[in-house]
Design a protein around this motif. Structure first.
Motif, short mmCIF file in Angstrom:
data_model
loop_
_atom_site.label_atom_id
_atom_site.label_comp_id
_atom_site.label_asym_id
_atom_site.label_seq_id
_atom_site.Cartn_x
_atom_site.Cartn_y
_atom_site.Cartn_z
N CYS A 284 2.24 36.21 121.47
CA CYS A 284 2.66 37.65 121.47
C CYS A 284 1.09 38.34 121.66
N ILE A 285 0.00 37.60 120.20
CA ILE A 285 -1.32 38.59 120.24
C ILE A 285 -2.00 37.82 121.36
N MET A 286 -2.08 36.68 122.12
CA MET A 286 -2.29 36.06 122.75
C MET A 286 -2.35 36.89 123.63
N ALA A 287 -1.03 37.52 124.44
CA ALA A 287 -1.04 37.86 125.43
C ALA A 287 -1.56 39.08 125.19
N LYS A 288 -1.39 39.95 124.77
CA LYS A 288 -1.94 41.22 124.25
C LYS A 288 -3.46 41.59 124.68
N GLN A 289 -4.25 40.09 123.89
CA GLN A 289 -5.46 40.18 123.65
C GLN A 289 -6.28 39.86 125.78
N TYR A 290 -5.28 38.67 126.23
CA TYR A 290 -6.27 38.97 127.74
C TYR A 290 -5.70 39.65 127.94
N VAL A 291 -4.05 40.83 128.41
CA VAL A 291 -4.17 41.87 128.91
C VAL A 291 -4.62 43.28 128.82
N GLU B 281 4.21 46.27 128.62
CA GLU B 281 5.56 45.78 127.95
C GLU B 281 6.15 44.28 129.29
N VAL B 282 5.75 44.12 130.75
CA VAL B 282 5.98 43.32 131.23
C VAL B 282 5.14 42.40 131.14
N LEU B 283 4.10 43.17 131.41
CA LEU B 283 3.06 41.75 131.72
C LEU B 283 2.72 41.06 130.38
N PRO B 284 2.23 41.83 129.94
CA PRO B 284 2.41 41.17 128.00
C PRO B 284 3.46 39.47 128.14
N ALA B 285 4.69 40.16 128.65
CA ALA B 285 5.88 38.96 128.32
C ALA B 285 6.11 37.88 129.84
N TYR B 286 4.86 38.04 130.04
CA TYR B 286 4.67 37.65 131.76
C TYR B 286 4.28 36.43 130.56
N HIS B 287 2.93 37.16 130.35
CA HIS B 287 1.61 35.97 129.88
C HIS B 287 2.11 35.56 128.40
N GLU B 288 3.28 36.57 127.59
CA GLU B 288 3.37 35.15 126.67
C GLU B 288 4.00 33.73 127.12
N ALA B 289 4.41 34.43 128.42
CA ALA B 289 5.76 32.26 128.84
C ALA B 289 4.66 31.52 129.01
N GLU C 212 9.03 45.01 142.02
CA GLU C 212 10.09 43.89 141.61
C GLU C 212 9.39 42.25 142.42
N THR C 213 9.41 42.76 143.84
CA THR C 213 8.67 41.19 144.31
C THR C 213 7.45 41.39 144.16
N GLN C 214 6.55 41.55 143.05
CA GLN C 214 5.35 41.54 143.26
C GLN C 214 6.13 40.36 141.35
N GLU C 215 6.86 40.89 140.83
CA GLU C 215 7.87 40.43 139.59
C GLU C 215 8.03 38.92 139.86
N LYS C 216 8.48 38.96 141.29
CA LYS C 216 9.45 37.49 141.86
C LYS C 216 8.62 36.42 141.77
N ARG C 217 7.74 37.24 143.00
CA ARG C 217 6.49 36.29 142.57
C ARG C 217 5.77 35.59 141.69
N MET C 218 4.95 36.57 140.95
CA MET C 218 4.77 36.10 139.44
C MET C 218 5.39 34.77 138.75
N TYR C 219 7.16 35.55 138.40
CA TYR C 219 8.12 34.32 137.75
C TYR C 219 8.01 33.25 138.47
N GLU C 220 8.15 32.93 139.69
CA GLU C 220 8.61 32.01 140.33
C GLU C 220 6.67 30.82 141.00
N LYS C 221 5.65 31.98 140.78
CA LYS C 221 4.93 30.67 140.26
C LYS C 221 4.72 30.65 138.82
#
Length: 209
Positions: free
Chosen positions: A162-169, A137-145, A66-75
């Protein structure tokens, strides 16, 4: 002055280490107690069962996630990770990628838990669900955004995010899993991740000329 770790925390740390090495089902309470240096009856003063130990570990893991995700989405709102797509030297990119993956590799709790999930996803429905949520799910969704924002800002070409995020992550997942098994490959893997990021950018960078 070095802070002493409580017996309860030592039990959790030892259990997580054993779970990550052997799998949850293969580890008994007696083995955990032996690893801590106490008798099983003493362990039961802190936890009523192996499941209770695991539940306590899960609470800590969830807090860290939760701490990690909060920092990710804030940034994300501040353009987090856009720097990976700037015109910087390979040495600078290497250091920045190193910073990004440092948490994943160096947080002992998260690293061991990831190993446990990798093993148990085939046998434990609860852990399979957590594995899917965290690593599919979580990190690809973050990278989609993130990539959607970069497309809107004219940094990347318009493609299926969606494909870009998966190709990256997903390749990064595979490479970090390799480091989990072969820690001595960390530096080599970091350089591979840099090359991966650079190629990803070359493929998707919008030509503004």
């Amino acid at each position: 002055m070095e802070q002493r770790i409580s017996t309860k925390q030592r039990i959790m740390n030892t259990a997580l280490t054993l779970f990550s090495q052997k799998g949850y089902e293969a580890v008994g309470v007696e083995e955990i107690a032996k690893g801590v240096g106490i008798k099983a009856p003493s362990l039961y003063k802190h936890f009523k069962s192996k499941q209770a130990i695991f539940d306590a570990i899960m609470e800590v893991i969830e807090q860290r996630f939760e701490t990690q995700e909060k920092r990710m989405y804030e940034k994300l709102d501040d353009g987090y990770l856009i720097y990976l797509f700037e015109d910087i030297t390979e040495e600078e990119l290497l250091e920045r990628v190193r910073t990004v993956v440092e948490y994943v590799l160096k947080d002992e709790y998260i690293s061991k838990f990831r190993k446990l999930l990798t093993q148990e996803q085939f046998y434990n429905k609860r852990l399979a669900k957590i594995y899917n949520e965290r690593y599919i799910e979580v990190l690809p969704a973050y990278h989609e955004a993130l990539f959607k924002k970069l497309i809107e800002e004219g940094v990347l070409i318009e493609e299926d995010v969606c494909i870009m995020a998966k190709q990256y992550v997903y390749p990064i997942y595979v490479l970090l899993g390799y480091v989990d098994r072969e820690p001595e490959t960390e530096e080599e893997v970091l350089h591979l991740i840099v090359r991966h990021v650079q190629q990803f950018y070359r493929l998707y960078k919008k030509d503004t000329k």
